[in-house]
Write a protein that holds these residues in place. Structure first.
Motif, PDB file in Angstrom:
ATOM      1  N   ASN A   1       8.605  12.860  15.867  1.00  0.00           N
ATOM      2  CA  ASN A   1       8.727  11.943  14.736  1.00  0.00           C
ATOM      3  C   ASN A   1       8.129  10.576  15.043  1.00  0.00           C
ATOM      4  O   ASN A   1       7.571   9.925  14.153  1.00  0.00           O
ATOM      5  N   LEU A   2       8.235  10.123  16.289  1.00  0.00           N
ATOM      6  CA  LEU A   2       7.614   8.849  16.663  1.00  0.00           C
ATOM      7  C   LEU A   2       6.086   8.938  16.548  1.00  0.00           C
ATOM      8  O   LEU A   2       5.437   8.001  16.064  1.00  0.00           O
ATOM      9  N   GLN A   3       5.521  10.076  16.955  1.00  0.00           N
ATOM     10  CA  GLN A   3       4.068  10.270  16.815  1.00  0.00           C
ATOM     11  C   GLN A   3       3.670  10.327  15.344  1.00  0.00           C
ATOM     12  O   GLN A   3       2.655   9.753  14.937  1.00  0.00           O
ATOM     13  N   ARG A   4       4.469  11.007  14.562  1.00  0.00           N
ATOM     14  CA  ARG A   4       4.190  11.113  13.125  1.00  0.00           C
ATOM     15  C   ARG A   4       4.272   9.736  12.464  1.00  0.00           C
ATOM     16  O   ARG A   4       3.443   9.387  11.616  1.00  0.00           O
ATOM     17  N   LYS A   5       5.271   8.938  12.868  1.00  0.00           N
ATOM     18  CA  LYS A   5       5.423   7.588  12.329  1.00  0.00           C
ATOM     19  C   LYS A   5       4.202   6.739  12.673  1.00  0.00           C
ATOM     20  O   LYS A   5       3.672   6.030  11.817  1.00  0.00           O
ATOM     21  N   LYS A   6       3.762   6.826  13.920  1.00  0.00           N
ATOM     22  CA  LYS A   6       2.589   6.059  14.348  1.00  0.00           C
ATOM     23  C   LYS A   6       1.364   6.455  13.518  1.00  0.00           C
ATOM     24  O   LYS A   6       0.591   5.595  13.087  1.00  0.00           O
ATOM     25  N   SER A   7       1.201   7.748  13.289  1.00  0.00           N
ATOM     26  CA  SER A   7       0.081   8.234  12.487  1.00  0.00           C
ATOM     27  C   SER A   7       0.160   7.706  11.058  1.00  0.00           C
ATOM     28  O   SER A   7      -0.837   7.226  10.501  1.00  0.00           O
ATOM     29  N   LEU A   8       1.341   7.778  10.462  1.00  0.00           N
ATOM     30  CA  LEU A   8       1.512   7.295   9.091  1.00  0.00           C
ATOM     31  C   LEU A   8       1.289   5.787   9.003  1.00  0.00           C
ATOM     32  O   LEU A   8       0.693   5.298   8.041  1.00  0.00           O
ATOM     33  N   GLU A   9       1.764   5.058  10.006  1.00  0.00           N
ATOM     34  CA  GLU A   9       1.600   3.603   9.992  1.00  0.00           C
ATOM     35  C   GLU A   9       0.135   3.203  10.111  1.00  0.00           C
ATOM     36  O   GLU A   9      -0.245   2.128   9.657  1.00  0.00           O
ATOM     37  N   SER A  10      -0.695   4.053  10.695  1.00  0.00           N
ATOM     38  CA  SER A  10      -2.131   3.747  10.749  1.00  0.00           C
ATOM     39  C   SER A  10      -2.848   4.236   9.486  1.00  0.00           C
ATOM     40  O   SER A  10      -3.844   3.638   9.069  1.00  0.00           O
ATOM     41  N   LYS A  11      -2.351   5.311   8.873  1.00  0.00           N
ATOM     42  CA  LYS A  11      -3.007   5.857   7.678  1.00  0.00           C
ATOM     43  C   LYS A  11      -2.741   5.009   6.437  1.00  0.00           C
ATOM     44  O   LYS A  11      -3.633   4.859   5.591  1.00  0.00           O
ATOM     45  N   ILE A  12      -1.535   4.484   6.309  1.00  0.00           N
ATOM     46  CA  ILE A  12      -1.173   3.741   5.091  1.00  0.00           C
ATOM     47  C   ILE A  12      -2.100   2.542   4.856  1.00  0.00           C
ATOM     48  O   ILE A  12      -2.619   2.377   3.745  1.00  0.00           O
ATOM     49  N   PRO A  13      -2.365   1.699   5.867  1.00  0.00           N
ATOM     50  CA  PRO A  13      -3.296   0.594   5.616  1.00  0.00           C
ATOM     51  C   PRO A  13      -4.713   1.075   5.257  1.00  0.00           C
ATOM     52  O   PRO A  13      -5.387   0.455   4.421  1.00  0.00           O
ATOM     53  N   GLU A  14      -5.163   2.178   5.848  1.00  0.00           N
ATOM     54  CA  GLU A  14      -6.489   2.710   5.511  1.00  0.00           C
ATOM     55  C   GLU A  14      -6.528   3.193   4.069  1.00  0.00           C
ATOM     56  O   GLU A  14      -7.521   2.968   3.364  1.00  0.00           O
ATOM     57  N   ILE A  15      -5.461   3.854   3.631  1.00  0.00           N
ATOM     58  CA  ILE A  15      -5.409   4.321   2.235  1.00  0.00           C
ATOM     59  C   ILE A  15      -5.413   3.118   1.298  1.00  0.00           C
ATOM     60  O   ILE A  15      -6.125   3.113   0.277  1.00  0.00           O
ATOM     61  N   LYS A  16      -4.636   2.079   1.648  1.00  0.00           N
ATOM     62  CA  LYS A  16      -4.592   0.866   0.811  1.00  0.00           C
ATOM     63  C   LYS A  16      -5.964   0.209   0.732  1.00  0.00           C
ATOM     64  O   LYS A  16      -6.404  -0.216  -0.344  1.00  0.00           O
ATOM     65  N   LYS A  17      -6.640   0.125   1.871  1.00  0.00           N
ATOM     66  CA  LYS A  17      -7.969  -0.491   1.914  1.00  0.00           C
ATOM     67  C   LYS A  17      -8.956   0.303   1.058  1.00  0.00           C
ATOM     68  O   LYS A  17      -9.739  -0.275   0.297  1.00  0.00           O
ATOM     69  N   THR A  18      -8.889   1.620   1.151  1.00  0.00           N
ATOM     70  CA  THR A  18      -9.775   2.473   0.350  1.00  0.00           C
ATOM     71  C   THR A  18      -9.453   2.330  -1.138  1.00  0.00           C
ATOM     72  O   THR A  18     -10.357   2.246  -1.974  1.00  0.00           O
ATOM     73  N   LEU A  19      -8.165   2.275  -1.455  1.00  0.00           N
ATOM     74  CA  LEU A  19      -7.755   2.100  -2.853  1.00  0.00           C
ATOM     75  C   LEU A  19      -8.232   0.749  -3.383  1.00  0.00           C
ATOM     76  O   LEU A  19      -8.715   0.660  -4.533  1.00  0.00           O
ATOM     77  N   ASP A  20      -8.134  -0.291  -2.566  1.00  0.00           N
ATOM     78  CA  ASP A  20      -8.634  -1.605  -2.987  1.00  0.00           C
ATOM     79  C   ASP A  20     -10.134  -1.545  -3.276  1.00  0.00           C
ATOM     80  O   ASP A  20     -10.619  -2.137  -4.244  1.00  0.00           O
ATOM     81  N   MET A  21     -10.880  -0.831  -2.438  1.00  0.00           N
ATOM     82  CA  MET A  21     -12.327  -0.705  -2.641  1.00  0.00           C
ATOM     83  C   MET A  21     -12.622   0.063  -3.932  1.00  0.00           C
ATOM     84  O   MET A  21     -13.517  -0.329  -4.694  1.00  0.00           O
ATOM     85  N   VAL A  22     -11.877   1.138  -4.174  1.00  0.00           N
ATOM     86  CA  VAL A  22     -12.085   1.899  -5.417  1.00  0.00           C
ATOM     87  C   VAL A  22     -11.756   1.017  -6.623  1.00  0.00           C
ATOM     88  O   VAL A  22     -12.496   1.027  -7.623  1.00  0.00           O
ATOM     89  N   ASN A  23     -10.692   0.249  -6.547  1.00  0.00           N
ATOM     90  CA  ASN A  23     -10.350  -0.665  -7.647  1.00  0.00           C
ATOM     91  C   ASN A  23     -11.453  -1.702  -7.861  1.00  0.00           C
ATOM     92  O   ASN A  23     -11.778  -2.055  -8.999  1.00  0.00           O
TER      93      ASN A  23
END
Length: 188
Positions: free
Chosen positions: A49-71
């Motif tokens: 779960n700690l590894q999964r959390k680390k992965s999610l914590e790195s993916k969320i900002p990338e998704i936000k950045k991509t969403l900002d670019m699409v917007n």
């Protein structure tokens, strides 16, 4: 057989040993070994779960950045003026580009897969991915807290069983000495 309590994602709840005499049907060694195995399983789940959390914590900002670019691209769709940008060709090489049409985007989905979407479809997809990632992160945090509680419970159980065993050994030693073995010195 009684149903085992578990959290919403199926992690079993550790039993709390309130009365060691009632709980312990086998020898102390076997009980302690069983508890250590349970602690090891909980720690394994915690590490995953700690590894999964680390992965999610790195993916969320990338998704936000991509969403900002699409917007941003959606906001420029009605403009006739091209968008000028720089993009990375390799680690140290950048190029300049002019984007004339912004009605489609290509998104990396993972596993070397890229798909083309309209900007509206991309926005919807990214919003749903961001929402799912946030829910997953919340669930991982809940699971980590639950696992910490279970590990603590099992460590307390281990200490209680061990202390109970020490108490029984001392009591047996005292009874043996009182029964006539008091003059003899104990040898290890």
């Amino acid at each position: 057989m009684a149903a085992v309590e578990a959290n919403p994602r199926g992690i079993p709840k550790a039993p709390f040993v309130a009365n060691v005499d009632e709980y312990q049907a086998t020898e102390t060694e076997a009980t302690l070994k069983k508890f250590q195995e349970m602690i090891a399983k909980y720690k394994y789940m915690e590490n995953n779960n700690l590894q999964r959390k680390k992965s999610l914590e790195s993916k969320i900002p990338e998704i936000k950045k991509t969403l900002d670019m699409v917007n941003f691209l959606i906001s420029k769709e009605d403009s006739d003026e091209p968008i000028q940008t720089q993009y990375e060709l390799s680690d140290t090489l950048w190029a300049t580009a002019k984007i004339k049409s912004t009605d489609t985007v290509n998104l990396w989905l993972g596993a070397n897969v890229m798909l083309q979407y309209t900007t509206a479809e991309a926005k919807d997809l990214l919003i749903s991915k961001l929402s799912a990632a946030k829910v997953s992160l919340t669930q991982v945090d809940e699971d980590l807290e639950f696992l910490r509680e279970q590990i603590t419970t099992m460590e307390v159980n281990t200490a209680r069983v061990y202390n109970h065993d020490v108490k029984l050994r001392r009591l047996a030693k005292a009874q043996k000495q009182a029964a006539g073995g008091g003059d003899e010195e104990e040898r290890d």
